[in-house]
Scaffold this motif. Sequence first.
Motif, PDB file in Angstrom:
ATOM      1  N   ALA A 102      66.502  11.298  16.781  1.00 13.01           N
ATOM      2  CA  ALA A 102      65.816  11.505  18.054  1.00 13.01           C
ATOM      3  C   ALA A 102      64.329  11.775  17.834  1.00 13.01           C
ATOM      4  O   ALA A 102      63.480  11.299  18.607  1.00 13.01           O
ATOM      5  N   LEU A 103      63.994  12.524  16.795  1.00 10.85           N
ATOM      6  CA  LEU A 103      62.573  12.769  16.495  1.00 10.85           C
ATOM      7  C   LEU A 103      61.858  11.453  16.216  1.00 10.85           C
ATOM      8  O   LEU A 103      60.722  11.242  16.669  1.00 10.85           O
ATOM      9  N   SER A 147      69.812  25.638  18.025  1.00  8.30           N
ATOM     10  CA  SER A 147      70.735  25.114  19.037  1.00  8.30           C
ATOM     11  C   SER A 147      70.040  24.013  19.835  1.00  8.30           C
ATOM     12  O   SER A 147      68.837  23.776  19.686  1.00  8.30           O
ATOM     13  N   ILE A 148      70.778  23.361  20.722  1.00  6.25           N
ATOM     14  CA  ILE A 148      70.219  22.246  21.474  1.00  6.25           C
ATOM     15  C   ILE A 148      69.014  22.672  22.311  1.00  6.25           C
ATOM     16  O   ILE A 148      67.969  22.012  22.289  1.00  6.25           O
ATOM     17  N   MET A 149      69.114  23.776  23.049  1.00  4.72           N
ATOM     18  CA  MET A 149      67.981  24.180  23.888  1.00  4.72           C
ATOM     19  C   MET A 149      66.837  24.768  23.055  1.00  4.72           C
ATOM     20  O   MET A 149      65.674  24.663  23.434  1.00  4.72           O
ATOM     21  N   PHE A 194      68.250  13.879  26.729  1.00  4.91           N
ATOM     22  CA  PHE A 194      67.767  15.107  26.105  1.00  4.91           C
ATOM     23  C   PHE A 194      66.394  14.918  25.463  1.00  4.91           C
ATOM     24  O   PHE A 194      65.631  15.879  25.329  1.00  4.91           O
ATOM     25  N   GLN A 195      66.076  13.696  25.051  1.00  3.70           N
ATOM     26  CA  GLN A 195      64.720  13.444  24.560  1.00  3.70           C
ATOM     27  C   GLN A 195      63.708  13.649  25.694  1.00  3.70           C
ATOM     28  O   GLN A 195      62.637  14.222  25.493  1.00  3.70           O
ATOM     29  N   PHE A 203      63.968  10.080  33.784  1.00  3.02           N
ATOM     30  CA  PHE A 203      64.394   9.632  32.464  1.00  3.02           C
ATOM     31  C   PHE A 203      65.333  10.622  31.774  1.00  3.02           C
ATOM     32  O   PHE A 203      65.857  10.325  30.699  1.00  3.02           O
ATOM     33  N   GLY A 204      65.517  11.774  32.360  1.00  3.23           N
ATOM     34  CA  GLY A 204      66.441  12.782  31.847  1.00  3.23           C
ATOM     35  C   GLY A 204      66.674  13.763  32.965  1.00  3.23           C
ATOM     36  O   GLY A 204      67.365  13.499  33.921  1.00  3.23           O
TER      37      GLY A 204
END
Length: 371
Positions: free
Chosen positions: A18-19, A50-52, A88-89, A118-119
Amino acid sequence: MTAAGASPLLKDLLGPAALATIADAGTAASPRFDRAAFLAAASDGLEPLSIMERVRHIADALVPALPQDYPSALDLLRAMAPRLTHGFQAVAITEYVARRGTADIDASLAALADLTRFGTAEFAIRPFLAQDGTRTLGAMQRWTKSGDEHVRRLASEGCRPRLPWAARVPALKADPTLGAPILEALKADPAAYVRKSVANHLNDIARERPDWLLDRLAGWSQDAPATRWIVRHALRTLIKAGEPRALALIGVGHGADIAVRRFAVEPAVLRLGAPIRLDADLVSTAPAAQALVVDYRIHYARPGGRTAAKVFKWKGLDLPAGAAASLSIRQTIRDFSTRRHHPGRHAIELIVNGRTMAEAAFTLRIDEGDA
Protein backbone atom coordinates in the motif's frame (compact mmCIF):
# COMPACT_ATOMS: atom_id res chain seq x y z
CA MET A 1 4.37 -11.35 7.20
CA THR A 2 1.23 -13.45 7.29
CA ALA A 3 1.93 -17.13 7.86
CA ALA A 4 0.98 -19.50 5.04
CA GLY A 5 -2.69 -20.41 5.30
CA ALA A 6 -3.45 -17.79 7.95
CA SER A 7 -6.02 -15.05 7.47
CA PRO A 8 -4.45 -11.68 6.61
CA LEU A 9 -4.48 -9.06 9.33
CA LEU A 10 -6.57 -5.93 8.83
CA LYS A 11 -3.50 -3.78 9.37
CA ASP A 12 -1.85 -5.41 6.35
CA LEU A 13 -4.19 -3.41 4.13
CA LEU A 14 -1.75 -0.59 4.85
CA GLY A 15 1.44 -2.61 4.52
CA PRO A 16 4.46 -2.14 2.23
CA ALA A 17 2.45 -2.74 -0.95
CA ALA A 18 0.00 0.00 0.00
CA LEU A 19 2.88 2.40 0.72
CA ALA A 20 4.25 1.71 -2.75
CA THR A 21 0.82 2.39 -4.28
CA ILE A 22 0.50 5.71 -2.44
CA ALA A 23 4.05 6.63 -3.48
CA ASP A 24 3.30 5.74 -7.11
CA ALA A 25 0.13 7.83 -6.99
CA GLY A 26 2.05 10.81 -5.68
CA THR A 27 4.80 10.48 -8.27
CA ALA A 28 2.27 10.16 -11.11
CA ALA A 29 0.28 13.14 -9.84
CA SER A 30 3.16 15.62 -9.59
CA PRO A 31 6.95 15.86 -9.79
CA ARG A 32 6.70 17.86 -6.57
CA PHE A 33 5.88 14.67 -4.61
CA ASP A 34 8.99 13.43 -2.79
CA ARG A 35 8.67 9.67 -3.16
CA ALA A 36 11.86 8.82 -1.27
CA ALA A 37 10.97 11.03 1.69
CA PHE A 38 7.51 9.49 1.92
CA LEU A 39 8.65 5.86 1.74
CA ALA A 40 11.42 6.44 4.29
CA ALA A 41 9.09 8.07 6.80
CA ALA A 42 6.16 5.73 6.19
CA SER A 43 8.20 2.52 6.41
CA ASP A 44 9.97 3.49 9.62
CA GLY A 45 8.18 1.94 12.59
CA LEU A 46 5.20 0.68 10.57
CA GLU A 47 5.20 -2.98 11.51
CA PRO A 48 3.86 -2.97 15.11
CA LEU A 49 1.09 -0.46 14.40
CA SER A 50 -2.64 -1.25 14.21
CA ILE A 51 -4.68 -0.27 11.16
CA MET A 52 -5.79 3.13 12.49
CA GLU A 53 -2.32 3.83 13.91
CA ARG A 54 -1.00 3.16 10.41
CA VAL A 55 -3.52 5.63 8.99
CA ARG A 56 -2.09 8.35 11.25
CA HIS A 57 1.50 7.25 10.65
CA ILE A 58 1.08 7.44 6.86
CA ALA A 59 -0.60 10.83 7.13
CA ASP A 60 2.41 12.15 9.05
CA ALA A 61 4.76 10.57 6.48
CA LEU A 62 3.04 12.60 3.76
CA VAL A 63 4.17 15.86 5.38
CA PRO A 64 7.78 15.81 4.06
CA ALA A 65 6.62 14.48 0.68
CA LEU A 66 3.95 17.07 -0.14
CA PRO A 67 4.35 20.80 -0.87
CA GLN A 68 4.56 22.81 2.32
CA ASP A 69 2.01 25.24 0.91
CA TYR A 70 -1.25 23.75 2.21
CA PRO A 71 -3.56 24.58 -0.77
CA SER A 72 -0.96 23.06 -3.12
CA ALA A 73 -0.79 19.95 -0.94
CA LEU A 74 -4.58 19.59 -1.14
CA ASP A 75 -4.45 19.87 -4.93
CA LEU A 76 -1.86 17.11 -5.05
CA LEU A 77 -3.93 14.87 -2.77
CA ARG A 78 -6.93 15.36 -5.05
CA ALA A 79 -4.80 14.29 -8.01
CA MET A 80 -3.46 11.25 -6.13
CA ALA A 81 -6.82 9.91 -4.91
CA PRO A 82 -8.09 8.41 -8.21
CA ARG A 83 -4.84 6.43 -8.52
CA LEU A 84 -5.26 4.64 -5.18
CA THR A 85 -6.40 1.03 -5.14
CA HIS A 86 -8.07 0.57 -1.74
CA GLY A 87 -10.34 2.64 0.47
CA PHE A 88 -7.96 2.54 3.43
CA GLN A 89 -5.28 4.21 1.32
CA ALA A 90 -7.74 7.05 0.78
CA VAL A 91 -8.51 7.13 4.51
CA ALA A 92 -4.79 7.69 5.11
CA ILE A 93 -4.61 10.69 2.80
CA THR A 94 -7.78 12.22 4.28
CA GLU A 95 -6.10 11.90 7.67
CA TYR A 96 -3.41 14.28 6.39
CA VAL A 97 -6.18 16.88 6.06
CA ALA A 98 -7.37 16.15 9.60
CA ARG A 99 -3.89 16.56 11.06
CA ARG A 100 -2.69 19.53 9.02
CA GLY A 101 -5.76 21.49 8.00
CA THR A 102 -7.60 22.75 11.06
CA ALA A 103 -6.24 26.25 10.48
CA ASP A 104 -8.05 26.40 7.12
CA ILE A 105 -11.44 24.81 7.79
CA ASP A 106 -13.19 25.83 4.57
CA ALA A 107 -10.45 24.54 2.27
CA SER A 108 -10.11 21.37 4.32
CA LEU A 109 -13.84 20.57 4.31
CA ALA A 110 -13.99 21.12 0.56
CA ALA A 111 -11.09 18.71 0.12
CA LEU A 112 -12.68 16.08 2.35
CA ALA A 113 -15.89 16.27 0.31
CA ASP A 114 -13.82 15.54 -2.80
CA LEU A 115 -11.65 12.82 -1.25
CA THR A 116 -14.46 10.89 0.45
CA ARG A 117 -15.46 9.40 -2.91
CA PHE A 118 -12.33 7.25 -2.95
CA GLY A 119 -12.59 5.79 0.56
CA THR A 120 -14.22 7.74 3.34
CA ALA A 121 -13.45 10.98 5.16
CA GLU A 122 -15.68 10.11 8.14
CA PHE A 123 -12.73 9.88 10.54
CA ALA A 124 -10.93 12.92 9.19
CA ILE A 125 -13.86 15.26 9.74
CA ARG A 126 -13.97 14.71 13.51
CA PRO A 127 -11.27 17.27 14.44
CA PHE A 128 -13.18 19.94 12.51
CA LEU A 129 -16.40 19.08 14.38
CA ALA A 130 -14.50 19.36 17.65
CA GLN A 131 -12.88 22.69 16.71
CA ASP A 132 -15.87 24.48 15.16
CA GLY A 133 -18.99 22.36 15.29
CA THR A 134 -21.36 25.05 14.05
CA ARG A 135 -19.35 25.81 10.95
CA THR A 136 -18.60 22.18 10.16
CA LEU A 137 -22.19 21.00 10.68
CA GLY A 138 -23.30 23.85 8.42
CA ALA A 139 -21.09 22.54 5.64
CA MET A 140 -22.32 19.00 6.25
CA GLN A 141 -25.92 20.21 6.04
CA ARG A 142 -25.14 21.61 2.59
CA TRP A 143 -23.62 18.26 1.60
CA THR A 144 -27.03 16.62 2.03
CA LYS A 145 -28.00 18.28 -1.28
CA SER A 146 -25.00 16.87 -3.16
CA GLY A 147 -25.60 14.74 -6.22
CA ASP A 148 -22.86 12.38 -5.00
CA GLU A 149 -24.06 9.72 -2.56
CA HIS A 150 -20.60 9.49 -1.00
CA VAL A 151 -20.76 13.14 0.01
CA ARG A 152 -24.33 12.77 1.34
CA ARG A 153 -23.24 9.74 3.36
CA LEU A 154 -20.32 11.72 4.80
CA ALA A 155 -22.82 14.30 6.05
CA SER A 156 -24.50 11.64 8.19
CA GLU A 157 -21.64 9.26 8.98
CA GLY A 158 -19.12 11.92 9.90
CA CYS A 159 -21.23 13.31 12.76
CA ARG A 160 -22.43 10.00 14.21
CA PRO A 161 -22.24 10.26 18.01
CA ARG A 162 -20.70 6.78 18.36
CA LEU A 163 -18.83 6.38 15.08
CA PRO A 164 -16.73 3.19 15.43
CA TRP A 165 -12.94 3.66 15.47
CA ALA A 166 -13.35 7.44 15.48
CA ALA A 167 -12.44 10.06 18.06
CA ARG A 168 -15.35 11.15 20.23
CA VAL A 169 -16.50 14.73 19.70
CA PRO A 170 -17.30 16.46 23.02
CA ALA A 171 -20.26 18.41 21.62
CA LEU A 172 -21.83 15.25 20.17
CA LYS A 173 -21.24 13.43 23.43
CA ALA A 174 -23.05 16.22 25.29
CA ASP A 175 -25.87 16.36 22.73
CA PRO A 176 -26.03 13.38 20.34
CA THR A 177 -28.95 15.00 18.48
CA LEU A 178 -26.89 17.80 16.90
CA GLY A 179 -27.01 16.08 13.53
CA ALA A 180 -30.83 16.01 13.47
CA PRO A 181 -31.21 18.51 10.59
CA ILE A 182 -28.88 16.35 8.48
CA LEU A 183 -30.90 13.21 9.27
CA GLU A 184 -34.13 15.00 8.40
CA ALA A 185 -32.72 15.98 5.03
CA LEU A 186 -31.63 12.40 4.27
CA LYS A 187 -34.59 10.45 5.70
CA ALA A 188 -35.81 9.36 2.24
CA ASP A 189 -32.46 9.23 0.44
CA PRO A 190 -32.51 7.08 -2.72
CA ALA A 191 -29.09 5.49 -2.01
CA ALA A 192 -28.90 2.44 0.26
CA TYR A 193 -25.35 3.52 1.21
CA VAL A 194 -26.74 6.74 2.65
CA ARG A 195 -29.83 5.17 4.24
CA LYS A 196 -27.68 2.68 6.16
CA SER A 197 -25.63 5.55 7.59
CA VAL A 198 -28.76 7.48 8.61
CA ALA A 199 -30.17 4.38 10.34
CA ASN A 200 -26.88 3.75 12.16
CA HIS A 201 -26.70 7.39 13.22
CA LEU A 202 -30.24 7.22 14.63
CA ASN A 203 -29.42 3.95 16.39
CA ASP A 204 -26.47 5.69 18.06
CA ILE A 205 -28.92 8.28 19.40
CA ALA A 206 -31.27 5.51 20.58
CA ARG A 207 -28.64 4.32 23.05
CA GLU A 208 -28.59 7.68 24.85
CA ARG A 209 -31.81 9.52 23.96
CA PRO A 210 -34.42 6.83 23.25
CA ASP A 211 -37.40 9.07 24.01
CA TRP A 212 -36.09 11.78 21.68
CA LEU A 213 -35.65 9.20 18.93
CA LEU A 214 -39.11 7.69 19.38
CA ASP A 215 -40.73 11.11 19.36
CA ARG A 216 -38.82 12.14 16.22
CA LEU A 217 -39.53 8.95 14.27
CA ALA A 218 -43.20 9.03 15.28
CA GLY A 219 -43.45 12.27 13.29
CA TRP A 220 -41.95 10.79 10.13
CA SER A 221 -44.29 9.61 7.40
CA GLN A 222 -43.40 6.06 6.39
CA ASP A 223 -45.18 6.21 3.06
CA ALA A 224 -41.81 6.22 1.27
CA PRO A 225 -40.15 2.76 1.30
CA ALA A 226 -36.76 4.43 1.90
CA THR A 227 -37.98 6.07 5.11
CA ARG A 228 -39.71 2.89 6.23
CA TRP A 229 -36.41 0.99 5.88
CA ILE A 230 -34.50 3.64 7.85
CA VAL A 231 -37.05 3.63 10.69
CA ARG A 232 -36.96 -0.15 11.08
CA HIS A 233 -33.16 -0.31 11.16
CA ALA A 234 -32.80 2.77 13.35
CA LEU A 235 -35.00 1.12 15.97
CA ARG A 236 -33.18 -2.22 16.07
CA THR A 237 -31.64 -1.71 19.51
CA LEU A 238 -34.98 -0.62 21.02
CA ILE A 239 -36.83 -3.44 19.23
CA LYS A 240 -34.41 -5.99 20.66
CA ALA A 241 -35.11 -4.48 24.08
CA GLY A 242 -38.85 -4.97 23.52
CA GLU A 243 -39.65 -1.24 23.69
CA PRO A 244 -43.42 -1.02 22.99
CA ARG A 245 -43.28 2.32 21.17
CA ALA A 246 -40.49 1.08 18.91
CA LEU A 247 -42.47 -2.04 18.06
CA ALA A 248 -45.55 0.07 17.35
CA LEU A 249 -43.60 2.25 14.90
CA ILE A 250 -42.92 -0.81 12.72
CA GLY A 251 -46.50 -2.04 13.00
CA VAL A 252 -45.93 -4.69 15.64
CA GLY A 253 -47.81 -5.11 18.91
CA HIS A 254 -46.08 -5.66 22.24
CA GLY A 255 -46.41 -9.39 22.74
CA ALA A 256 -48.31 -11.77 20.47
CA ASP A 257 -51.17 -14.22 20.58
CA ILE A 258 -49.23 -17.39 19.88
CA ALA A 259 -48.55 -20.76 21.43
CA VAL A 260 -45.00 -22.08 21.42
CA ARG A 261 -45.29 -25.78 20.66
CA ARG A 262 -41.54 -26.33 20.74
CA PHE A 263 -38.41 -24.38 21.53
CA ALA A 264 -35.21 -26.42 21.61
CA VAL A 265 -31.45 -26.01 21.40
CA GLU A 266 -29.13 -28.74 20.16
CA PRO A 267 -26.76 -30.07 21.22
CA ALA A 268 -27.38 -29.77 24.93
CA VAL A 269 -23.62 -29.89 25.59
CA LEU A 270 -20.98 -28.56 23.20
CA ARG A 271 -17.38 -27.48 22.93
CA LEU A 272 -16.17 -23.99 22.07
CA GLY A 273 -16.06 -23.49 18.30
CA ALA A 274 -19.05 -25.75 17.62
CA PRO A 275 -22.49 -24.59 16.42
CA ILE A 276 -25.82 -24.68 18.21
CA ARG A 277 -29.15 -25.01 16.42
CA LEU A 278 -32.32 -23.36 17.66
CA ASP A 279 -35.74 -24.64 16.57
CA ALA A 280 -39.08 -23.03 17.35
CA ASP A 281 -42.61 -24.08 16.37
CA LEU A 282 -45.17 -21.26 16.73
CA VAL A 283 -48.93 -21.43 16.32
CA SER A 284 -51.20 -18.37 16.10
CA THR A 285 -54.05 -18.17 18.58
CA ALA A 286 -55.29 -14.84 17.21
CA PRO A 287 -58.44 -14.26 15.14
CA ALA A 288 -56.48 -12.13 12.62
CA ALA A 289 -53.03 -12.02 11.05
CA GLN A 290 -50.17 -10.80 13.25
CA ALA A 291 -46.84 -9.19 12.47
CA LEU A 292 -44.14 -10.95 14.47
CA VAL A 293 -40.57 -9.98 15.30
CA VAL A 294 -38.77 -13.06 16.61
CA ASP A 295 -35.45 -12.69 18.44
CA TYR A 296 -33.48 -14.75 20.94
CA ARG A 297 -31.43 -13.76 23.96
CA ILE A 298 -28.39 -15.75 25.08
CA HIS A 299 -27.32 -15.40 28.72
CA TYR A 300 -23.58 -15.99 28.49
CA ALA A 301 -21.98 -17.61 31.52
CA ARG A 302 -19.41 -15.50 33.32
CA PRO A 303 -17.01 -16.27 36.16
CA GLY A 304 -18.47 -16.39 39.65
CA GLY A 305 -21.93 -17.48 38.52
CA ARG A 306 -22.71 -14.21 36.77
CA THR A 307 -24.20 -13.92 33.29
CA ALA A 308 -24.21 -11.35 30.47
CA ALA A 309 -27.10 -11.25 28.01
CA LYS A 310 -27.10 -10.40 24.30
CA VAL A 311 -30.11 -10.32 21.96
CA PHE A 312 -29.84 -11.63 18.41
CA LYS A 313 -32.28 -11.05 15.58
CA TRP A 314 -33.97 -14.16 14.20
CA LYS A 315 -36.86 -13.44 11.85
CA GLY A 316 -39.71 -11.10 11.04
CA LEU A 317 -42.87 -12.63 9.61
CA ASP A 318 -46.62 -12.20 9.18
CA LEU A 319 -48.51 -15.10 10.74
CA PRO A 320 -52.11 -15.61 9.53
CA ALA A 321 -54.89 -16.45 12.01
CA GLY A 322 -54.53 -20.04 13.23
CA ALA A 323 -51.41 -20.64 11.13
CA ALA A 324 -48.19 -22.31 12.25
CA ALA A 325 -44.56 -21.41 11.58
CA SER A 326 -41.42 -23.46 12.10
CA LEU A 327 -38.18 -21.53 12.51
CA SER A 328 -34.59 -22.75 12.64
CA ILE A 329 -31.27 -20.95 13.01
CA ARG A 330 -27.64 -21.92 13.67
CA GLN A 331 -24.99 -19.97 15.54
CA THR A 332 -21.37 -20.93 16.12
CA ILE A 333 -20.20 -20.43 19.69
CA ARG A 334 -16.67 -19.10 19.33
CA ASP A 335 -14.54 -16.33 20.79
CA PHE A 336 -14.29 -12.88 19.22
CA SER A 337 -12.15 -9.91 20.12
CA THR A 338 -15.29 -8.44 21.75
CA ARG A 339 -16.64 -11.60 23.37
CA ARG A 340 -14.81 -14.29 25.30
CA HIS A 341 -16.75 -17.36 26.36
CA HIS A 342 -16.67 -19.19 29.67
CA PRO A 343 -17.78 -22.70 30.53
CA GLY A 344 -21.15 -23.36 32.12
CA ARG A 345 -24.87 -23.21 31.51
CA HIS A 346 -26.08 -20.71 28.93
CA ALA A 347 -29.81 -19.95 29.07
CA ILE A 348 -31.61 -18.89 25.89
CA GLU A 349 -34.90 -17.00 25.72
CA LEU A 350 -37.26 -16.99 22.75
CA ILE A 351 -38.56 -13.42 22.37
CA VAL A 352 -41.59 -12.59 20.25
CA ASN A 353 -42.62 -8.96 19.88
CA GLY A 354 -40.53 -7.97 22.87
CA ARG A 355 -41.78 -10.63 25.28
CA THR A 356 -40.14 -13.85 26.43
CA MET A 357 -42.27 -16.76 25.26
CA ALA A 358 -40.07 -19.80 26.05
CA GLU A 359 -36.67 -20.79 27.40
CA ALA A 360 -34.02 -23.41 26.69
CA ALA A 361 -30.34 -23.87 27.57
CA PHE A 362 -27.06 -25.47 26.59
CA THR A 363 -23.88 -26.20 28.52
CA LEU A 364 -20.55 -25.04 27.15
CA ARG A 365 -17.41 -26.98 27.89
CA ILE A 366 -14.02 -25.42 27.31
CA ASP A 367 -10.94 -27.57 27.53
CA GLU A 368 -7.36 -26.39 27.25
CA GLY A 369 -6.52 -26.01 23.58
CA ASP A 370 -10.08 -25.30 22.40
CA ALA A 371 -10.27 -22.74 19.58
